[in-house]
Design a protein around this motif. Structure first.
Motif, PDB file in Angstrom:
ATOM      1  N   SER A 301      -4.418   6.724 -12.574  1.00  0.00           N
ATOM      2  CA  SER A 301      -3.118   7.346 -12.839  1.00  0.00           C
ATOM      3  C   SER A 301      -2.978   8.570 -11.953  1.00  0.00           C
ATOM      4  N   GLY A 302      -2.433   8.364 -10.775  1.00  0.00           N
ATOM      5  CA  GLY A 302      -2.194   9.509  -9.917  1.00  0.00           C
ATOM      6  C   GLY A 302      -0.705   9.760  -9.844  1.00  0.00           C
TER       7      GLY A 302
ATOM      8  N   MET B   1       9.207  -6.984  -1.302  1.00  0.00           N
ATOM      9  CA  MET B   1       7.844  -7.520  -1.333  1.00  0.00           C
ATOM     10  C   MET B   1       6.862  -6.365  -1.434  1.00  0.00           C
ATOM     11  N   GLU B   2       6.191  -6.273  -2.534  1.00  0.00           N
ATOM     12  CA  GLU B   2       5.271  -5.163  -2.748  1.00  0.00           C
ATOM     13  C   GLU B   2       3.869  -5.550  -2.302  1.00  0.00           C
ATOM     14  N   ILE B   3       3.098  -4.542  -1.954  1.00  0.00           N
ATOM     15  CA  ILE B   3       1.710  -4.821  -1.581  1.00  0.00           C
ATOM     16  C   ILE B   3       0.850  -4.720  -2.828  1.00  0.00           C
ATOM     17  N   ASP B   4      -0.119  -5.591  -2.906  1.00  0.00           N
ATOM     18  CA  ASP B   4      -1.039  -5.543  -4.024  1.00  0.00           C
ATOM     19  C   ASP B   4      -2.244  -4.691  -3.634  1.00  0.00           C
ATOM     20  N   GLU B   6      -5.883  -2.875  -4.410  1.00  0.00           N
ATOM     21  CA  GLU B   6      -7.029  -3.314  -5.218  1.00  0.00           C
ATOM     22  C   GLU B   6      -7.148  -2.560  -6.525  1.00  0.00           C
ATOM     23  N   ASP B   7      -6.855  -1.265  -6.506  1.00  0.00           N
ATOM     24  CA  ASP B   7      -7.054  -0.523  -7.754  1.00  0.00           C
ATOM     25  C   ASP B   7      -5.787  -0.459  -8.590  1.00  0.00           C
ATOM     26  N   GLY B   8      -4.806  -1.281  -8.271  1.00  0.00           N
ATOM     27  CA  GLY B   8      -3.616  -1.376  -9.116  1.00  0.00           C
ATOM     28  C   GLY B   8      -2.562  -0.322  -8.854  1.00  0.00           C
ATOM     29  N   ARG B   9      -2.704   0.466  -7.779  1.00  0.00           N
ATOM     30  CA  ARG B   9      -1.690   1.491  -7.534  1.00  0.00           C
ATOM     31  C   ARG B   9      -0.500   0.880  -6.805  1.00  0.00           C
ATOM     32  N   THR B  10       0.655   1.544  -6.910  1.00  0.00           N
ATOM     33  CA  THR B  10       1.804   1.136  -6.090  1.00  0.00           C
ATOM     34  C   THR B  10       1.607   1.765  -4.708  1.00  0.00           C
ATOM     35  N   PRO B  11       2.330   1.288  -3.683  1.00  0.00           N
ATOM     36  CA  PRO B  11       2.115   1.854  -2.348  1.00  0.00           C
ATOM     37  C   PRO B  11       2.390   3.346  -2.273  1.00  0.00           C
ATOM     38  N   ASN B  12       3.248   3.856  -3.136  1.00  0.00           N
ATOM     39  CA  ASN B  12       3.583   5.274  -3.088  1.00  0.00           C
ATOM     40  C   ASN B  12       2.817   6.100  -4.092  1.00  0.00           C
ATOM     41  N   GLN B  13       1.770   5.560  -4.675  1.00  0.00           N
ATOM     42  CA  GLN B  13       1.061   6.310  -5.699  1.00  0.00           C
ATOM     43  C   GLN B  13      -0.215   6.894  -5.128  1.00  0.00           C
ATOM     44  N   LEU B  14      -0.425   8.211  -5.396  1.00  0.00           N
ATOM     45  CA  LEU B  14      -1.641   8.861  -4.935  1.00  0.00           C
ATOM     46  C   LEU B  14      -2.737   8.670  -5.974  1.00  0.00           C
ATOM     47  N   GLY B 149       4.293  -3.964   7.706  1.00  0.00           N
ATOM     48  CA  GLY B 149       5.216  -2.868   7.974  1.00  0.00           C
ATOM     49  C   GLY B 149       5.399  -1.904   6.822  1.00  0.00           C
ATOM     50  N   TYR B 150       4.700  -2.098   5.732  1.00  0.00           N
ATOM     51  CA  TYR B 150       4.844  -1.198   4.602  1.00  0.00           C
ATOM     52  C   TYR B 150       3.936   0.004   4.767  1.00  0.00           C
ATOM     53  N   VAL B 151       4.408   1.137   4.274  1.00  0.00           N
ATOM     54  CA  VAL B 151       3.601   2.366   4.348  1.00  0.00           C
ATOM     55  C   VAL B 151       2.893   2.546   3.027  1.00  0.00           C
ATOM     56  N   VAL B 152       1.582   2.768   3.109  1.00  0.00           N
ATOM     57  CA  VAL B 152       0.759   2.938   1.914  1.00  0.00           C
ATOM     58  C   VAL B 152       0.185   4.346   1.941  1.00  0.00           C
TER      59      VAL B 152
END
Lengths: 340, 242
Positions: A301-302, B1-4, B6-14, B149-152
């Motif tokens: 959870s960040g 189209m979202e990227i999966d 490994e740890d379940g975060r969204t591409p914009n999540q720190l 092309g997605y930014v992670v």
């Protein structure tokens, strides 16, 4: 660099006289008894073989890594280990970056001698292919904060890191049974090192021409003391190493007194280290059990970053325009077909 | 189209951030900063008399010492030292203490991706703890570009290896305005959106780079909020104690 000399920390005459006269009445500046140790906390990091030890204000980190190398020619069946000490400039303003100074080398040698000569770490179990490949274990000690008595803290950090280190499992195979396959930790459980006993270092400081004895000196007391001695003992009562690097001479009776003090404390410190390691191992194994049940997606959870939607609006307006064009084309086609 | 991920975060999540200051006793300022599993320790020794030979004696000088976890100091570490030194020089006020050297020492505790941004954030927190005068903070983030092309944002070590390109971006922290309208970013750009430092690895097109910068800028806002909250909380704790 002349500028550096202006920055060396020096103890003032008032402070040193105060420390000495307090010791005459068996009082220490931080209120401890003469033979009392500061609070010891042992913590471990995420990886195997990383430890963080705090002894009062002294802060030391230890990391253990291993790699396969060729053995020494005179010991083809034994692995090896080496200790690297880093006196980080973080710990003390007088520590210079670059290659280690005398005290760093001395610290590394004391810990190395205690582990090697007393055969605390079993080196024969580190052999993979006799004469060809053995494990070489490397211990890196980083001194982060110099609050005094670095030897004891670094020694405990090295022991804690060695006890929690796991080396990869490897099998000898291949056609000529000369190939070594190293298994990654996901395939096979990594193995712990075999450690027979724990040699623990105790440092003594001498004051007033050797008549006053103090255990676990702080950095202020280290600047005042006239001599030091480090005794490494284990819980079985064996003396693994004694180091007295010159300075003020002390009586034999004082040396024997130090040895007795050290061996009486060894059991208690060994127990602290083993308990900390066991607690860490239990936590580690309970985490592994959890991993099997869930689908390897931890609850991370960040903070979620909100990107402004300017770009997306641009894209959607473009799509709208395209849709409009399509509509008019369709209408025009409809009119043309129905006119016929 | 979202990227999966490994740890379940969204591409914009720190990753979860943690910062603690004043953890060491001898250095004048110290801080530890962790993003997920990457953890870096920073210590600052305040202005010492004298500068090195090639440095300008009319300004304050900074030196950065990077200590890796194991192994010898090589070219990579020297490069990091140089990047951090230039970044710190641009955020600190150099005219206050001329002819002095301030040392920043970085110790890597664990590297799980996005190491240089983590170190820059830790250094900023340590400089604040030491009380070195600064114009603003430097907020660092790693943005990487996936194949589609997605930014992670904020990749871990495995993701960094898989990505085609990534960029370490350092922005000044966003200002918090007293007026409620001033702090919103609904229309117009925020006042400070310049890039202090940018280090890229791999090949990316110009548009992709600007996309990374935009995402990084937005991330800098949430990191600045975290910095602010963390500093205010510790200030409140110390005022309660004192």
């Amino acid at each position: 660099m002349e500028g550096r000399f202006a920055n060396l920390w020096r103890l003032t005459v008032n402070e040193s006289k105060f420390v000495e006269s307090a010791l005459q009445s068996e009082l220490r500046v931080d209120g401890r008894g003469l033979y009392d140790y500061r609070k010891l906390t042992i913590k471990f990091g995420k990886e195997y073989g990383s430890s963080e030890v705090q002894l009062g204000q002294t802060h030391v980190m230890g990391f253990v890594t291993a790699q396969l190398v060729q053995p020494y020619k005179d010991r083809p069946n034994e692995g090896s280990f080496s200790i690297f000490t880093e006196y980080s400039p973080m710990a003390d303003p007088s520590f210079e970056p670059g290659h280690p100074g005398e005290s760093a080398v001395e610290l590394g040698r004391i810990i190395d001698r205690a582990l090697r000569e007393s055969r605390a770490v079993d080196t024969e179990s580190l052999c993979v292919l006799a004469g060809k490949l053995v494990w070489s274990v490397r211990i890196d000690l980083h001194i982060l904060d110099n609050g005094g008595n670095l030897v004891d803290a670094a020694n405990i950090a090295a022991l804690a890191a060695l006890m929690t280190y796991r080396r990869p499992d490897c099998t000898v195979g291949g056609e000529s049974s000369q190939e070594v396959i190293i298994h990654p930790p996901e395939e096979r459980e990594p193995l712990p090192l075999i450690i027979h006993h724990l040699p623990i270092a105790f440092t003594f400081g001498f004051f007033n021409k050797g008549s006053i004895l103090v255990m676990d000196p702080t950095y202020v007391e280290e600047a005042v003391m006239c001599g030091r001695m480090t005794v490494t003992v284990n819980a079985n009562g064996d003396i693994c190493a004694i180091q007295k690097p010159g300075e003020e001479g002390v009586n034999q009776s004082v040396v024997l007194h130090c040895l007795r003090l050290a061996s009486s404390r060894a059991a208690a410190t060994t127990k602290i280290i083993r308990e900390a390691v066991e607690a860490y191992n239990r936590e580690r194994s309970s985490q592994k059990v959890k991993r099997h049940h869930t689908l390897a997606k931890s609850e991370v959870s960040g903070p979620i970053v909100v990107v402004r939607k300017r770009q997306q609006q641009k894209k959607s307006s473009g799509q709208e325009k395209a849709a409009e064009i399509h509509f008019w084309l369709w209408l025009w086609w409809l009119i043309v077909t129905f006119w016929r | 189209m979202e990227i999966d991920r490994e740890d379940g975060r969204t591409p914009n999540q720190l990753r979860p951030l943690a910062c603690s200051r004043n953890i060491l006793h001898r250095p004048h300022g110290s801080a530890s900063w962790s993003q997920g599993d990457t953890k870096v320790l920073a210590a600052v020794y305040g202005p010492k008399a004298g500068t090195k030979k090639n440095e300008n004696a009319e300004k304050a000088c900074f030196e950065v010492i990077w200590k890796p976890k194991t192994g010898q100091i090589g070219k990579v570490e020297k490069e990091y030292e140089m990047i951090m030194k230039r970044t710190i020089q641009s955020i600190c006020v150099l005219t206050v203490n001329p002819n002095t050297t301030t040392s920043v020492i970085i110790q890597v505790v664990h590297d799980d991706g996005s190491l240089l941004p983590c170190a820059i954030n830790a250094a900023c927190a340590a400089l604040v703890d030491a009380g070195i005068p600064m114009k603003h903070l430097a907020v660092a983030i790693c943005c990487c570009l996936a194949d589609n092309g997605y930014v992670v944002l904020d990749p871990n070590k495995l993701e960094e290896k898989k990505m085609s390109a990534f960029a370490y971006l350092v922005f000044p922290n966003t200002t918090l305005s007293v007026l409620p309208e001033g702090s919103s970013v609904a229309d117009g750009e925020p006042v400070e959106h310049g890039i202090i430092t940018s280090v890229t690895h791999g090949v990316m097109s110009v548009d992709d780079y600007f996309l990374c910068v935009e995402n990084g800028c937005a991330a800098a806002a949430s990191l600045s909020a975290f910095f602010r909250k963390n500093f205010q909380q510790s200030q409140r704790d110390s005022s309660k104690a004192g």
